[in-house]
Design an enzyme around this catalytic site. Sequence first.
Site, mmCIF file in Angstrom:
data_model
loop_
_atom_site.group_PDB
_atom_site.id
_atom_site.type_symbol
_atom_site.label_atom_id
_atom_site.label_comp_id
_atom_site.label_asym_id
_atom_site.label_seq_id
_atom_site.Cartn_x
_atom_site.Cartn_y
_atom_site.Cartn_z
ATOM 1 N N ASP A 1 -3.849 -1.749 7.320
ATOM 2 C CA ASP A 1 -5.239 -2.147 7.582
ATOM 3 C C ASP A 1 -6.090 -2.176 6.311
ATOM 4 O OD1 ASP A 1 -5.508 0.545 7.025
ATOM 5 O OD2 ASP A 1 -6.391 1.092 8.959
ATOM 6 N N HIS B 1 -6.435 0.328 4.110
ATOM 7 C CA HIS B 1 -7.024 1.603 3.678
ATOM 8 C C HIS B 1 -6.394 2.123 2.387
ATOM 9 C CE1 HIS B 1 -4.041 4.200 6.308
ATOM 10 N NE2 HIS B 1 -3.564 4.027 5.097
HETATM 11 P P1 PGA Z 1 3.111 4.255 3.532
HETATM 12 O O1 PGA Z 1 1.560 4.543 3.813
HETATM 13 O O2 PGA Z 1 3.313 4.539 2.077
HETATM 14 O O3 PGA Z 1 3.864 5.211 4.396
HETATM 15 O O4 PGA Z 1 3.349 2.829 3.867
HETATM 16 C C1 PGA Z 1 0.617 4.057 2.912
HETATM 17 C C2 PGA Z 1 -0.773 4.385 3.391
HETATM 18 O O5 PGA Z 1 -1.012 4.479 4.601
HETATM 19 O O6 PGA Z 1 -1.663 4.534 2.541
#
Ligand code: PGA
Length: 260
Positions: A136, A138
Amino acid sequence: MEIIIQPDSQTASHVAARIVARVVREKTHAVLGLATGNTPLQVYKELIRMHRGEGLSFAHTTTFNLDEYIGLSPDHPSSYHVFMNRHLFDHIDVPRERIHIPDGLAADIPAFCRGYEEDIRSSGGIDVQVLGIGTDGHIGFNEPSSSLASRTRIKTLTDQTRKDNAVSFGGEDNVPCHSITMGVGTIMDSRMCLLLAFGKKKARAVAAACEGPITAMVPASVLQMHPRAVIILDRDAASALKKTDYYEWIYAHKPDWQKH
Ligand code: PGA
């Protein structure tokens, strides 16, 4: 923004690890901002290899993690405390007293958050902040609509983030709803931001962050305003970008003194 596209996540992680290692080697009291999640795992593996094989020492390094779930104790198996110990801190020589991770059990959350900001400031500020990106958009747990000037605070997770993180909790219903996260403004104060993203499922968020408008609806897009933001991607995560040829040309023709 410097956008570096590598053939795969391992090569990309090695570029990132070299950048972090250089900061640790060149600055005696380096301050690292660290992230959790799947994305930085290979960076941490490579840093551990450098520690064991090349004598890279973290003895004078200070670390600050981006975030932690509210309600989880530091020994909860799904806490970011346990994650960081397992994937990095148990394998390097960073002194325990220099490790900072938000306290998911803080009784007075606003006071804890003010103290976290103060600790970052009094340590001299973050030299390099490692970041992942949510599907999303973030960074940290700064979900869409987060103020781009926000500081460390409580943040409610979106359904999307709770879905994305469900595997670590054995189901979405077990994922906490709240977190303490460094703010977008806190992250922007770092001297360098190093955002990594791998895989097709990150392609849309990466394109919005790098080539879309700067908006609180895609918090990572604020990195367009950062004087030293380095975005390191594998081909899949870069697949929705429009200017990949240009980014690849720039990287291939970097002068030697600028190479990572
Ligand atoms: P992920 O999460 O490295 O497990 O893809 C990234 C995040 O949500 O900032």
